[in-house]
Write an enzyme that holds these catalytic residues in place. Structure first.
Site, short mmCIF file in Angstrom:
data_model
loop_
_atom_site.label_atom_id
_atom_site.label_comp_id
_atom_site.label_asym_id
_atom_site.label_seq_id
_atom_site.Cartn_x
_atom_site.Cartn_y
_atom_site.Cartn_z
N ASP A 473 0.84 -1.21 0.00
CA ASP A 473 0.00 0.00 0.00
C ASP A 473 0.87 1.26 0.00
OD1 ASP A 473 -2.30 1.52 0.14
OD2 ASP A 473 -3.07 0.56 1.96
N ASP A 543 -10.55 2.04 -3.60
CA ASP A 543 -11.17 1.74 -2.30
C ASP A 543 -12.69 1.77 -2.43
OD1 ASP A 543 -9.02 1.17 -0.78
OD2 ASP A 543 -8.92 3.10 0.26
#
Ligand code: DGJ
Length: 728
Positions: A473, A543
């Site tokens: 990430d 997301d």
């Protein structure tokens, strides 16, 4: 194929459907002549007669006659009468910046060029390298063109070499320049934001400069490093278009300049804002690769060319044609609030449902109970997981599934052991308050010792535990482009050096742990680009997992990336990003258009929902190869109407898979647009669509279409299309 005629000093590059022609004039100027649909070889002479020699200077001194402003350049330079934006600007010791690049030599070599430290296309049939030398400075430029017969992608990059004794300061260094002879185009870009990535926006190209860019140290959610020029009549299925895509993940820019003569200059590469690089004697600056694409059959064909190219020539080869782990990730199930007690049931259900990997997301390390601490401390949070990762890994093993782990390798929190030990490893300027984002700072990956440390820290966890999957990430943009260790004269290289550090770390970790599957992520799709795909075969697309929004995000992403690159998960409802409730069937259908997975607490589902998930995974495995490796056709545009529909077609055209979604229910009877015309099938084959009891030829399915079912809001349909073979 690359052809060079010594007699006419002409280079002709040919791919599947295009030709790209350049010419060295009597003055040594490397002129762009043609980029478009392939022409017959004998037409080159006609093009040169019309477009080349008569208009260009005959001697180097003739260049003062003011003609350069009209000539199409292959790599434009500053200060000699071309008043459009240059591709490169170099300042010498005396401050002078004018250049005059002339042809010196060229070579043609088999295969693709290796760009040291930078991601690039791994294969090509042949590569042309043209060497240009500045008449006024020791700057030499090598232009590389990697060409293959079976693709419409031309991979270009440039290298700058200081052949002199004194330093040169490079103030701008884009990777490519393409001058097209007219401006009758729309420009297409993929803009967005976090949870709204890659929204296509098409608008007419006007005079002046259109600039797409990122200054975030990452390719960004806000603008993808891609632009296309589309003829005004270009649609998904017809018309001419060009694509320009960077294989680069750092701060970038692509510009389109429409000139007073109504020509357009496309350029792109490392963002030149706050950039400059010191090129010492003998030093080479390798610039990122750009993927130029041409289609004379609409945007859909351009997308398929990019998708095939990125999947088969950019991604790690072992994943190009491989199936992907079906992941269950705990992020939206637990966020930071997890223990063995609530993770074990998720692992058990993941296995029960047929998934093959459980991924433990953020919160397993340091003292991380919320997002304000511990990045950089890659040791297990024993407050949460007293026996470490082993019980989780064992639980996965007992269930015959694999274990994956989340990292954010590029970051550091001020509340961390690492920061206490090495405050100067965080990017920023001593004495000035750092710019924080999500309570974190970025590690200075321009420093080798920092990259070495992260490699060791992440590597230790991977070595000591049975981990088969890493989610990498990256949750903030780079802001202060400053390193404590770079000399003042090299601070302008910071943004580029940062991404080189990321690439170095990614290269070292993926090589040291070849059995580990790496997924890229940057607050969702904030670094979704061909550069990252060179190391990580898939990227968490967004997301935003809402089935309505995701259909749009995946549509936009498919403009220049393969479905195999898109990690797509089913999440809980009401959706955590939008609050919207969509049917579980729809969430599964949209997530089946990529590398599918789940992002919810499976143990909280009803028995009926679990059965649906089991069935989704079983059905996905049947179509997975067609989804990941098939050709994509975008059928109904979710940005333009009430429905979304996309299909993938197997290469031999014996099978296809269609997913559609109603975005806003239309209470209607028979309507013209209630049919969807399929694409990509073989006209002469007969196909059966079991779900709607249709048997018809490819021609009928593509010309007449197939009736759409009545769709309520966010309701999806899925069609499996198979060739019906005649009985012998
Ligand atoms: C952003 C990612 O996109 C999410 O999937 C999740 O991993 C969080 N970061 C964790 O902090």
């Amino acid at each position: 194929m690359i052809e060079y005629s010594e007699k006419s000093k002409t280079f002709v590059l040919r791919g599947k459907n295009y030709a790209y022609i350049m010419y060295v004039g009597a003055s040594g100027f490397l002129q762009h002549v043609y980029y478009g649909k392939a022409l017959r070889a004998e037409d080159t002479a006609y093009l040169l007669q019309t477009y080349g020699a008569p208009h260009e200077p005959q001697t180097r001194d003739g260049w003062s006659d003011g003609c350069l402003n009209e000539l199409p350049s292959e790599y434009a330079f500053f200060g000699r009468g071309d008043y459009r934006e240059p591709t490169v600007t170099a300042a010498r010791q005396d401050g002078a910046r004018m250049s005059r690049f002339c042809y010196v030599s060229h070579t043609v070599q088999k295969g693709a060029p290796a760009l040291s430290g930078l991601p690039h296309a791994r294969t090509a049939d042949e590569t042309l390298c043209i060497v240009l030398q500045d008449d006024f400075s020791p700057l030499q430029i090598k232009l590389f063109y990697a060409v293959s017969d079976n693709t419409d992608i031309l991979a270009r990059h440039a290298e700058l070499i200081n052949t002199g004794k004194e330093d040169l300061r490079i103030e701008k260094a884009f990777s490519f320049c393409v001058d097209l002879p007219d401006d009758a185009f729309d420009i297409l870009r993929l803009h967005g934001n976090q949870t709204m990535e890659r929204t296509p926006e098409r608008m007419p190209l006007g005079h002046g400069i259109t600039r797409l860019h990122s200054l975030r140290g990452a390719s960004s959610h806000q603008m993808n490093p891609f632009a296309a020029l589309l003829r005004r009549d270009c649609t998904e299925t017809q018309g001419e278009c060009y694509g320009f895509q960077l294989v680069y993940s750092g701060s970038w820019a692509i510009t389109a300049e429409v000139h007073n003569a109504d020509t357009v200059r496309m350029q792109g590469g490392i963002n030149d804002t706050a950039f400059n690089a010191l090129l010492a004697s003998g030093q080479t600056l390798v610039l990122p690769q750009a993927l130029l694409a041409y289609s004379c059959h609409g945007l859909g064909e351009l997308s398929r060319a990019y998708a095939r190219f990125i999947r088969t020539r950019i991604m790690p080869p072992r994943w190009a044609n491989a199936s992907r782990p079906i992941v269950v990730n705990n992020w939206e199930a637990t966020y930071f609030d997890f223990s063995y007690d609530n993770l074990f049931p998720i692992i058990d259900e993941a296995a029960e449902c047929g998934a093959d990997t459980f991924v433990l997301d953020d919160g397993w390390f340091g003292k991380r109970d919320k997002d304000d601490s511990s990045l950089g401390d890659w040791t297990v949070h024993t407050g949460k997981l007293p026996q470490g990762l082993t019980p989780l890994i064992d639980r996965c093993k007992q269930n015959n599934i694999k274990f994956g782990l989340w990292f954010e390798p590029e970051m550091i929190c001020e509340k961390s052991e690492l920061y206490r030990a090495h405050p100067d490893w965080a990017i920023g300027k001593a004495g000035q308050p750092p710019y924080r984002s999500r309570s974190q700072l970025t590690l200075d990956l321009t420093r080798k010792e920092v990259v070495d440390h992260v490699f060791e820290a992440v590597g230790k966890i991977l070595r000591e535990n049975e981990i088969s999957y890493v989610k990498w990430d990256m949750n903030r943009s780079v802001s202060e482009f400053y390193s404590h260790t770079l000399p003042a004269e090299r601070q302008g290289e910071f943004a580029h050096r940062y991404i080189l550090g990321v690439y170095d770390l990614a290269e070292r970790l993926t090589s040291a742990f070849p059995h580990v599957f790496f997924e890229g992520c940057a607050s969702g799709g904030g670094r979704f680009d061909a550069g990252m795909l060179y190391y990580f075969p898939q990227i968490w697309t967004s997301d935003n997992t809402d089935a309505y929004e995701r259909a749009r995000i995946q549509w936009g992403t498919s403009v220049c990336y393969p479905l195999a690159a898109m990690s797509c998960h089913v999440s809980a409802c009401p959706n955590h990003q939008t609050g919207r409730t969509t049917p579980l069937h729809s969430r599964g259908a949209i997530a089946s258009l990529g590398a599918t997975g789940y992002e919810l607490d499976l143990s909280k589902l009803t028995e009926q929902e679990k059965a649906t998930v089991r069935e989704q995974i079983r059905a996905y495995k049947e179509v997975e190869t067609d989804v990941l490796q098939g050709d994509v056709y975008r059928l109904l545009d979710p940005f333009a109407g009430d429905r979304f529909c996309m299909m993938t077609v197997r290469a031999d055209k014996t099978a296809a898979y269609v997913v559609g979604e109603g975005l806003r229910a239309v209470p209607n009877g028979y309507r013209k647009d209630a049919f969807v015309r399929l694409q990509g099938l073989n006209e002469n084959k007969t196909y059966r669509i079991a779900e709607c009891n249709v048997t018809a030829s490819g021609a009928a399915l593509m010309r007449f279409g197939v009736a759409l079912p009545q769709l309520f809001d966010y309701q999806c349909f899925v069609w499996h299309i198979a060739e019906v073979r005649a009985k012998r």
